[in-house]
Motif scaffolding. Structure first.
Motif, PDB file in Angstrom:
ATOM      1  N   VAL A  36       8.192  -0.521 -23.414  1.00 36.41           N
ATOM      2  CA  VAL A  36       7.888  -0.479 -22.006  1.00 36.41           C
ATOM      3  C   VAL A  36       8.296   0.737 -21.308  1.00 36.41           C
ATOM      4  O   VAL A  36       9.401   1.488 -21.742  1.00 36.41           O
ATOM      5  N   TYR A  37       7.701   1.262 -20.450  1.00 41.55           N
ATOM      6  CA  TYR A  37       7.664   2.580 -19.667  1.00 41.55           C
ATOM      7  C   TYR A  37       7.510   2.182 -18.223  1.00 41.55           C
ATOM      8  O   TYR A  37       7.130   1.299 -17.711  1.00 41.55           O
ATOM      9  N   ALA A  38       8.279   2.951 -17.150  1.00 44.09           N
ATOM     10  CA  ALA A  38       8.585   2.913 -15.933  1.00 44.09           C
ATOM     11  C   ALA A  38       8.324   4.148 -15.242  1.00 44.09           C
ATOM     12  O   ALA A  38       8.808   5.054 -15.608  1.00 44.09           O
ATOM     13  N   LEU A  39       7.278   3.842 -14.129  1.00 43.74           N
ATOM     14  CA  LEU A  39       6.933   5.402 -13.503  1.00 43.74           C
ATOM     15  C   LEU A  39       7.090   4.933 -11.836  1.00 43.74           C
ATOM     16  O   LEU A  39       6.825   3.747 -11.740  1.00 43.74           O
ATOM     17  N   ARG A  40       7.312   5.761 -11.219  1.00 48.09           N
ATOM     18  CA  ARG A  40       7.048   5.633  -9.701  1.00 48.09           C
ATOM     19  C   ARG A  40       5.578   5.041  -9.371  1.00 48.09           C
ATOM     20  O   ARG A  40       4.822   5.730  -9.848  1.00 48.09           O
ATOM     21  N   ASP A  41       5.437   3.988  -8.920  1.00 50.06           N
ATOM     22  CA  ASP A  41       4.108   3.598  -8.713  1.00 50.06           C
ATOM     23  C   ASP A  41       3.105   4.198  -7.761  1.00 50.06           C
ATOM     24  O   ASP A  41       1.931   4.166  -8.186  1.00 50.06           O
ATOM     25  N   VAL A  42       3.646   4.926  -6.922  1.00 51.10           N
ATOM     26  CA  VAL A  42       2.721   5.714  -6.113  1.00 51.10           C
ATOM     27  C   VAL A  42       2.448   7.096  -6.585  1.00 51.10           C
ATOM     28  O   VAL A  42       3.533   7.870  -6.911  1.00 51.10           O
ATOM     29  N   CYS A  43       1.160   7.458  -7.213  1.00 46.12           N
ATOM     30  CA  CYS A  43       0.787   8.537  -7.615  1.00 46.12           C
ATOM     31  C   CYS A  43       1.153   9.735  -6.771  1.00 46.12           C
ATOM     32  O   CYS A  43       1.182   9.859  -5.548  1.00 46.12           O
ATOM     33  N   VAL A  44       1.497  10.971  -7.506  1.00 50.23           N
ATOM     34  CA  VAL A  44       2.001  12.004  -6.838  1.00 50.23           C
ATOM     35  C   VAL A  44       0.830  12.743  -6.354  1.00 50.23           C
ATOM     36  O   VAL A  44       0.989  13.830  -5.263  1.00 50.23           O
ATOM     37  N   HIS A  45      -0.331  12.485  -6.815  1.00 48.33           N
ATOM     38  CA  HIS A  45      -1.523  13.269  -6.347  1.00 48.33           C
ATOM     39  C   HIS A  45      -2.257  12.673  -4.961  1.00 48.33           C
ATOM     40  O   HIS A  45      -2.344  13.264  -3.820  1.00 48.33           O
ATOM     41  N   LYS A  46      -2.790  11.365  -5.059  1.00 52.45           N
ATOM     42  CA  LYS A  46      -3.292  10.746  -4.124  1.00 52.45           C
ATOM     43  C   LYS A  46      -2.756   9.767  -3.560  1.00 52.45           C
ATOM     44  O   LYS A  46      -3.218   8.460  -2.858  1.00 52.45           O
ATOM     45  N   GLN A  47      -1.656   9.180  -3.745  1.00 42.38           N
ATOM     46  CA  GLN A  47      -0.560   8.352  -3.201  1.00 42.38           C
ATOM     47  C   GLN A  47      -1.385   6.765  -3.603  1.00 42.38           C
ATOM     48  O   GLN A  47      -1.128   5.845  -2.825  1.00 42.38           O
ATOM     49  N   ARG A  48      -1.962   6.567  -4.750  1.00 46.14           N
ATOM     50  CA  ARG A  48      -2.495   5.326  -5.162  1.00 46.14           C
ATOM     51  C   ARG A  48      -1.493   4.808  -6.031  1.00 46.14           C
ATOM     52  O   ARG A  48      -0.665   5.543  -6.802  1.00 46.14           O
ATOM     53  N   SER A  49      -1.694   3.431  -6.183  1.00 44.34           N
ATOM     54  CA  SER A  49      -0.936   2.686  -7.157  1.00 44.34           C
ATOM     55  C   SER A  49      -1.265   2.762  -8.524  1.00 44.34           C
ATOM     56  O   SER A  49      -2.485   2.356  -8.775  1.00 44.34           O
ATOM     57  N   LEU A  50      -0.372   3.152  -9.195  1.00 44.82           N
ATOM     58  CA  LEU A  50      -0.845   3.369 -10.744  1.00 44.82           C
ATOM     59  C   LEU A  50      -0.992   2.082 -11.349  1.00 44.82           C
ATOM     60  O   LEU A  50      -1.708   2.104 -12.262  1.00 44.82           O
ATOM     61  N   THR A  51      -0.234   1.037 -10.812  1.00 47.36           N
ATOM     62  CA  THR A  51      -0.217  -0.213 -11.628  1.00 47.36           C
ATOM     63  C   THR A  51      -1.609  -0.943 -11.359  1.00 47.36           C
ATOM     64  O   THR A  51      -2.146  -1.817 -11.815  1.00 47.36           O
ATOM     65  N   ARG A  52      -2.447  -0.421 -10.387  1.00 46.17           N
ATOM     66  CA  ARG A  52      -3.953  -0.690 -10.041  1.00 46.17           C
ATOM     67  C   ARG A  52      -4.936   0.117 -10.974  1.00 46.17           C
ATOM     68  O   ARG A  52      -6.002  -0.075 -11.057  1.00 46.17           O
ATOM     69  N   GLY A  53      -4.180   1.081 -11.632  1.00 46.00           N
ATOM     70  CA  GLY A  53      -4.908   1.701 -12.694  1.00 46.00           C
ATOM     71  C   GLY A  53      -5.310   1.258 -13.900  1.00 46.00           C
ATOM     72  O   GLY A  53      -5.245   0.019 -14.114  1.00 46.00           O
ATOM     73  N   THR A  54      -5.782   2.021 -14.896  1.00 49.54           N
ATOM     74  CA  THR A  54      -5.903   1.474 -16.424  1.00 49.54           C
ATOM     75  C   THR A  54      -4.992   2.218 -17.217  1.00 49.54           C
ATOM     76  O   THR A  54      -4.408   3.408 -17.041  1.00 49.54           O
ATOM     77  N   VAL A  55      -4.834   1.474 -18.365  1.00 51.98           N
ATOM     78  CA  VAL A  55      -3.996   2.349 -19.416  1.00 51.98           C
ATOM     79  C   VAL A  55      -5.037   2.386 -20.598  1.00 51.98           C
ATOM     80  O   VAL A  55      -5.717   1.609 -20.967  1.00 51.98           O
ATOM     81  N   LEU A  56      -5.269   3.803 -21.141  1.00 56.69           N
ATOM     82  CA  LEU A  56      -6.314   4.123 -21.990  1.00 56.69           C
ATOM     83  C   LEU A  56      -5.676   4.979 -23.005  1.00 56.69           C
ATOM     84  O   LEU A  56      -5.039   6.003 -22.497  1.00 56.69           O
ATOM     85  N   ASN A  57      -5.834   4.690 -24.249  1.00 56.27           N
ATOM     86  CA  ASN A  57      -5.301   5.390 -25.454  1.00 56.27           C
ATOM     87  C   ASN A  57      -3.923   5.756 -25.124  1.00 56.27           C
ATOM     88  O   ASN A  57      -3.512   7.235 -25.325  1.00 56.27           O
ATOM     89  N   GLY A  58      -3.125   5.185 -24.679  1.00 52.26           N
ATOM     90  CA  GLY A  58      -1.565   5.358 -24.592  1.00 52.26           C
ATOM     91  C   GLY A  58      -1.155   6.170 -23.195  1.00 52.26           C
ATOM     92  O   GLY A  58      -0.088   6.480 -22.985  1.00 52.26           O
ATOM     93  N   ARG A  59      -2.216   6.209 -22.186  1.00 46.34           N
ATOM     94  CA  ARG A  59      -2.089   7.130 -21.048  1.00 46.34           C
ATOM     95  C   ARG A  59      -2.113   5.999 -19.880  1.00 46.34           C
ATOM     96  O   ARG A  59      -2.975   5.238 -19.946  1.00 46.34           O
TER      97      ARG A  59
END
Length: 108
Positions: A36-59
């Motif tokens: 289990v990993y934990a990151l600030r959800d708001v992206c440092v680049h465009k302030q989008r929610s990372l939990t609305r993104g995808t997980v691909l190849n461990g990234r």
């Protein structure tokens, strides 16, 4: 260190990600493999929610401009800004985070 219980591993097992709040912080939890990993959800680049993104190849892939983050360090491929990460502890199926964010330079 103050640990805060935020979820259960069972909750993460279905979607492999979960948005949680600790105080005024939005934290994205990601179950990648057995970790289990934990990151600030708001992206440092465009302030989008990372939990609305995808997980691909461990990234973790941001839905804004597809920056690819290392879940352990918060570093994005070829980018200078670093996503804050949180220490995680799992005990008896419960997920705990340290609410103090770290950036890669501090995590070394």
């Amino acid at each position: 260190m103050t640990w805060v219980e935020v979820a259960s591993v069972k909750e993460l097992a279905r979607r492999r990600r979960k948005l949680v709040s600790v105080g005024d912080q939005q934290i994205g939890l990601f179950l990648i493999g057995e970790t289990v990993y934990a990151l600030r959800d708001v992206c440092v680049h465009k302030q989008r929610s990372l939990t609305r993104g995808t997980v691909l190849n461990g990234r973790i892939i941001c839905p804004g401009h597809q920056w690819s983050f290392d879940p352990a360090t918060g570093r994005a491929d070829g980018q200078e800004p670093c996503q804050p990460v949180y220490q995680v502890r799992v005990e008896d199926g419960a997920v705990y985070v340290d609410p103090r964010p770290r950036v890669a330079e501090e995590a070394r």
